[in-house]
Design a protein around this motif. Structure first.
Motif, PDB file in Angstrom:
ATOM      1  N   ASN A   1       0.826  -1.209   0.000  1.00 24.84           N
ATOM      2  CA  ASN A   1       0.000   0.000   0.000  1.00 24.84           C
ATOM      3  C   ASN A   1       0.860   1.259   0.000  1.00 24.84           C
ATOM      4  N   ASP A   2       0.645   2.110  -0.973  1.00 29.36           N
ATOM      5  CA  ASP A   2       1.374   3.368  -1.063  1.00 29.36           C
ATOM      6  C   ASP A   2       0.466   4.394  -1.747  1.00 29.36           C
ATOM      7  N   PRO A   3      -0.010   5.420  -1.048  1.00 33.88           N
ATOM      8  CA  PRO A   3       0.319   5.702   0.352  1.00 33.88           C
ATOM      9  C   PRO A   3      -0.368   4.716   1.287  1.00 33.88           C
ATOM     10  N   PRO A   4       0.138   4.592   2.507  1.00 38.44           N
ATOM     11  CA  PRO A   4      -0.429   3.619   3.438  1.00 38.44           C
ATOM     12  C   PRO A   4      -1.834   4.015   3.876  1.00 38.44           C
ATOM     13  N   ILE A   5      -2.652   3.005   4.162  1.00 40.18           N
ATOM     14  CA  ILE A   5      -3.980   3.237   4.719  1.00 40.18           C
ATOM     15  C   ILE A   5      -3.913   2.938   6.214  1.00 40.18           C
ATOM     16  N   TRP A   6      -5.070   2.802   6.859  1.00 38.75           N
ATOM     17  CA  TRP A   6      -5.069   2.598   8.307  1.00 38.75           C
ATOM     18  C   TRP A   6      -4.364   1.298   8.699  1.00 38.75           C
ATOM     19  N   GLY A   7      -3.600   1.356   9.774  1.00 36.59           N
ATOM     20  CA  GLY A   7      -2.983   0.168  10.332  1.00 36.59           C
ATOM     21  C   GLY A   7      -1.504   0.067  10.032  1.00 36.59           C
ATOM     22  N   THR A   8      -0.880  -0.947  10.625  1.00 33.87           N
ATOM     23  CA  THR A   8       0.510  -1.259  10.333  1.00 33.87           C
ATOM     24  C   THR A   8       0.563  -2.616   9.631  1.00 33.87           C
ATOM     25  N   SER A   9       1.745  -3.009   9.229  1.00 33.84           N
ATOM     26  CA  SER A   9       1.897  -4.250   8.455  1.00 33.84           C
ATOM     27  C   SER A   9       2.552  -5.364   9.253  1.00 33.84           C
ATOM     28  N   PHE A  10       2.501  -5.283  10.581  1.00 33.64           N
ATOM     29  CA  PHE A  10       3.199  -6.259  11.423  1.00 33.64           C
ATOM     30  C   PHE A  10       2.839  -7.695  11.046  1.00 33.64           C
ATOM     31  N   LEU A  11       1.557  -7.990  10.921  1.00 34.67           N
ATOM     32  CA  LEU A  11       1.132  -9.362  10.642  1.00 34.67           C
ATOM     33  C   LEU A  11       1.306  -9.764   9.186  1.00 34.67           C
ATOM     34  N   GLU A  12       1.682  -8.806   8.341  1.00 39.03           N
ATOM     35  CA  GLU A  12       1.944  -9.111   6.940  1.00 39.03           C
ATOM     36  C   GLU A  12       3.423  -9.371   6.672  1.00 39.03           C
ATOM     37  N   LEU A  13       4.252  -9.177   7.686  1.00 37.91           N
ATOM     38  CA  LEU A  13       5.683  -9.421   7.515  1.00 37.91           C
ATOM     39  C   LEU A  13       5.949 -10.924   7.443  1.00 37.91           C
ATOM     40  N   PRO A  14       6.563 -11.407   6.376  1.00 37.75           N
ATOM     41  CA  PRO A  14       6.878 -12.848   6.304  1.00 37.75           C
ATOM     42  C   PRO A  14       7.709 -13.325   7.484  1.00 37.75           C
ATOM     43  N   GLU A  15       8.490 -12.417   8.063  1.00 38.47           N
ATOM     44  CA  GLU A  15       9.350 -12.788   9.185  1.00 38.47           C
ATOM     45  C   GLU A  15       8.554 -13.310  10.383  1.00 38.47           C
ATOM     46  N   PHE A  16       7.283 -12.873  10.511  1.00 37.59           N
ATOM     47  CA  PHE A  16       6.480 -13.252  11.672  1.00 37.59           C
ATOM     48  C   PHE A  16       5.342 -14.207  11.333  1.00 37.59           C
ATOM     49  N   TYR A  17       5.397 -14.848  10.185  1.00 37.56           N
ATOM     50  CA  TYR A  17       4.324 -15.751   9.792  1.00 37.56           C
ATOM     51  C   TYR A  17       4.182 -16.941  10.745  1.00 37.56           C
ATOM     52  N   ASN A  18       5.230 -17.304  11.460  1.00 39.56           N
ATOM     53  CA  ASN A  18       5.178 -18.474  12.336  1.00 39.56           C
ATOM     54  C   ASN A  18       4.824 -18.139  13.776  1.00 39.56           C
ATOM     55  N   LEU A  19       4.666 -16.872  14.067  1.00 43.09           N
ATOM     56  CA  LEU A  19       4.433 -16.400  15.423  1.00 43.09           C
ATOM     57  C   LEU A  19       2.971 -16.615  15.835  1.00 43.09           C
ATOM     58  N   THR A  20       2.735 -17.101  17.054  1.00 39.28           N
ATOM     59  CA  THR A  20       1.384 -17.191  17.582  1.00 39.28           C
ATOM     60  C   THR A  20       1.019 -15.858  18.215  1.00 39.28           C
ATOM     61  N   VAL A  21      -0.145 -15.324  17.860  1.00 39.18           N
ATOM     62  CA  VAL A  21      -0.553 -13.983  18.276  1.00 39.18           C
ATOM     63  C   VAL A  21      -1.883 -14.052  19.022  1.00 39.18           C
ATOM     64  N   LEU A  22      -1.904 -13.504  20.229  1.00 38.71           N
ATOM     65  CA  LEU A  22      -3.146 -13.371  20.995  1.00 38.71           C
ATOM     66  C   LEU A  22      -3.643 -11.946  20.823  1.00 38.71           C
TER      67      LEU A  22
END
Length: 439
Positions: free
Chosen positions: A180-201
């Motif tokens: 997204n450019d320009p960015p819309i609401w929110g951040t991209s934390f959960l879209e980072l491939p680096e964190f695809y294996n992380l369990t999130v509560l």
């Protein structure tokens, strides 16, 4: 209110306690339940609290920091009631983790690794602060640290599959596409491939990512021992239900057809008050517009304790803190879409039992086909209403977060929202590691 340095000092002392506790626990009951708390630099948690007044577009969250995120007491002599802001769950959860009985200093013997990163608080600088145009970078600094700057074998041994963290915002707030450019609401934390294996509560999970799991919003009730909890349950059970249905919330005033507008219209047009089923009121509305109820539980708890059913219409997102407030008040929740709870809180509210403690009315039937909510609820037999309320009271301990430092009898006899979240996380990680091992 205590000063921020005082709060940070107190929290730091508990960090020291956690270090000691991780070194001395050797509980045989901890087999399969060992958790290692990852040592993160303070810029990922404690330092973020010093910026509590720097986001005027969001709020000054300094008043909500006392009592390790529970907030200020509702009154000086209160033992269980606080002005809790749900966005402090990361701090509340962290404080409770330091009391977890199965901590280990050895990450290689741990069944799960907890990342004490205040994700939602750190997100404020991307949502409301100076880094609003850099939201795709949210989380990259954390990943660089856990992968490279501190014992890389902790992350690398399972590629992050055994790590988990808490996000005190809906998952949607962290799901902005990287392109997204320009960015819309929110951040991209959960879209980072680096964190695809992380369990999130999180408060509200999306339907498809396996790693996201919804946990209850914190209410304002945090009992320190079993006696206070049982006393409250007894009080709720004896409460006289003089109102058939209640809606506590805002919205519903626009011209666009939606479920909240339908609820308000139905309540305003009701002319049967005092004539049906022994109820003094058939419908009541507690107007919580502009956040006036959020930190003042007396505004809505008393009306909820006087109502048989509490309506839980979706708003900006499907889930609501009010769902758990209503359970706390012994008020049977009425849902209008499955995403509001049934497909979210599968660890805390048994999915196959929803008909035993809640009512479901499709919002499309109300908004577009003229179905009256009052007609549905008045058609439920009294004896069934009583059984549903009894089930709500049974579920109450599962959706509250007891106060840190709770008495031993409470910790031993009643699992709260934190305990159930930890059990679910351990099982989720165990299953995931087994799946990965087969691949």
């Amino acid at each position: 209110m205590a000063s921020i340095p005082t709060i940070l000092t107190t929290i730091f002392l508990f960090f020291l306690r956690s270090t000691i506790s991780q070194q001395i626990h050797s509980n045989p009951d901890c087999t399969g339940r060992w958790i290692h708390i990852r040592r993160l630099p303070s810029r990922f948690n404690l330092d973020l609290l010093t910026n509590c007044s720097q986001y005027p577009l969001f709020d000054d969250f300094c008043p909500y920091l006392p009592n390790h995120g529970l907030g200020q007491k509702t009154h000086a002599k209160s033992h269980s009631w606080f002005r809790t802001d749900p966005m402090m769950l990361e701090l509340i959860f962290h404080r409770r983790m330091l009391e977890y009985p199965c901590l280990t200093p050895d990450p290689n013997s741990a069944n799960a690794v907890y990342l004490p990163y205040y994700t939602g608080i750190d997100a404020l600088r991307y949502l409301y602060g100076p880094d609003v145009n850099s939201s795709a970078e949210h989380g990259l600094e954390l990943f660089d640290f856990v992968k490279e700057q501190d014992s890389p074998n902790i992350w690398a041994r399972h590629k992050g599959h055994d790590h988990f963290l808490v996000m005190a915002r809906p998952a949607w707030d962290f799901s902005q596409p990287l392109i997204n450019d320009p960015p819309i609401w929110g951040t991209s934390f959960l879209e980072l491939p680096e964190f695809y294996n992380l369990t999130v509560l999180t408060f509200e999970a999306r339907a498809w990512p396996w790693q996201e799991q919804a946990v209850p919003y914190p209410t304002s009730f945090h009992p320190p021992n079993l006696s206070f909890l049982e006393s409250w349950i007894h009080r709720v059970a004896r409460s006289r239900r003089s109102t058939l249905m209640l809606f506590a919330g805002g919205g519903g005033v626009s011209a666009t057809p939606n479920i909240r507008r339908s609820i308000r219209d139905e309540c305003e047009n009701d002319t049967k008050n005092g004539t049906n089923g022994g109820y003094v009121k058939l419908c009541d509305v507690v107007d919580c517009s502009n956040g006036i109820c959020e930190h003042d539980p007396i505004r809505y708890m008393r009306p909820m304790m006087e109502a048989s059913f509490c309506l839980q219409p979706p708003g900006d997102t499907p889930t609501r803190r009010s769902t758990f407030d209503s359970i706390l008040a012994g008020c049977i929740p009425v849902f209008f879409e499955d995403l509001s709870a049934k497909t979210q809180y599968t660890w805390h509210l048994p999915e196959e039992e929803y008909g035993e403690f809640s009512v479901f009315i499709p919002k499309e039937e109300v908004v577009f086909k003229g179905l009256k909510i009052l007609d549905v609820l008045m058609g439920i037999p009294r004896d069934r209403v009583m059984k549903m309320r009894e089930r709500v009271l049974e579920l109450m301990p599962r959706v509250i977060y007891r106060r840190h430092g709770s008495s031993v009898d409470f910790r031993s006899n009643k699992k709260d929202a934190f305990d159930i979240a930890i059990e679910g996380t351990l099982q989720r990680i165990k299953s995931r590691l087994q799946e990965v091992a087969v691949l």
